[in-house]
Design a protein around this motif. Sequence first.
Motif, short mmCIF file in Angstrom:
data_model
loop_
_atom_site.label_atom_id
_atom_site.label_comp_id
_atom_site.label_asym_id
_atom_site.label_seq_id
_atom_site.Cartn_x
_atom_site.Cartn_y
_atom_site.Cartn_z
N GLU A 7 0.86 -1.20 0.00
CA GLU A 7 0.00 0.00 0.00
C GLU A 7 0.88 1.23 0.00
OE1 GLU A 7 -2.51 2.66 -0.23
OE2 GLU A 7 -3.58 0.76 0.09
N ASP A 52 -2.88 -2.92 -2.70
CA ASP A 52 -3.56 -1.87 -3.45
C ASP A 52 -3.29 -2.15 -4.92
OD1 ASP A 52 -4.81 0.44 -4.26
OD2 ASP A 52 -3.39 1.81 -3.32
N VAL A 53 -4.23 -1.81 -5.79
CA VAL A 53 -4.04 -2.05 -7.21
C VAL A 53 -3.16 -0.98 -7.83
CG1 VAL A 53 -5.23 -2.25 -9.43
CG2 VAL A 53 -6.22 -3.29 -7.39
N ARG A 54 -3.44 0.27 -7.52
CA ARG A 54 -2.65 1.37 -8.10
C ARG A 54 -1.65 1.85 -7.06
NH1 ARG A 54 -6.80 5.16 -11.52
NH2 ARG A 54 -7.52 3.53 -12.92
N PHE A 77 -7.12 -7.88 -2.68
CA PHE A 77 -6.85 -6.58 -3.28
C PHE A 77 -7.70 -5.54 -2.59
CE2 PHE A 77 -5.41 -9.40 -6.63
CZ PHE A 77 -4.19 -8.83 -6.94
N THR A 79 -8.86 -1.75 -3.01
CA THR A 79 -8.83 -0.79 -4.10
C THR A 79 -10.06 0.10 -4.13
OG1 THR A 79 -8.55 -0.58 -6.50
CG2 THR A 79 -9.87 -2.43 -5.72
N TYR A 81 -10.76 0.95 -7.19
CA TYR A 81 -10.97 0.72 -8.61
C TYR A 81 -11.39 -0.72 -8.86
CZ TYR A 81 -8.40 5.08 -8.71
OH TYR A 81 -7.99 6.36 -8.48
N LEU A 85 -10.21 -3.82 -11.69
CA LEU A 85 -9.66 -5.09 -11.23
C LEU A 85 -10.49 -6.25 -11.72
CD1 LEU A 85 -7.44 -6.48 -9.64
CD2 LEU A 85 -8.88 -6.28 -7.62
N GLN A 96 -13.32 -3.06 -1.31
CA GLN A 96 -13.42 -1.71 -1.86
C GLN A 96 -13.04 -0.68 -0.79
OE1 GLN A 96 -14.58 -1.01 -5.10
NE2 GLN A 96 -14.29 1.16 -4.79
#
Length: 118
Positions: A7, A52-54, A77, A79, A81, A85, A96
């Motif tokens: 993260e 985290d995805v990003r 995950f 996120t 977003y 994903l 989320q």
Amino acid sequence: MHAFIIEDDYLIGQSLRDMLERLGFTRFSFARSEDAAIMGAADQQIDLITADVRLLPGDGLNAVEAICAKHQIPVIFITGYADELAERAPDAVVVQKPIKIEDLEGAVGKALGQKQDR
């Protein structure tokens, strides 16, 4: 149990640690970028990854793919977003943002249950 938290936002990472601690995790490692995550996972016994995805810099999904190519580790995950994903990893366990302890608890159970099914 050992959780590896990927993260880039320090406060979210600490919040995740606090929640995971309430769920029974006792050891934690952290990475804030894709490269740090890949290097940080080497030579560690990890029971769960939250990612985290990003990431700035990098991509959490790429980091997880590289780590899990060598070790089968349950992944959640985290996120904002989820739609993105869902396209890239349709079978992923996702929580989320903003994170609620109830959602994280369900995701931990699901992720750890998937590992036992393998």
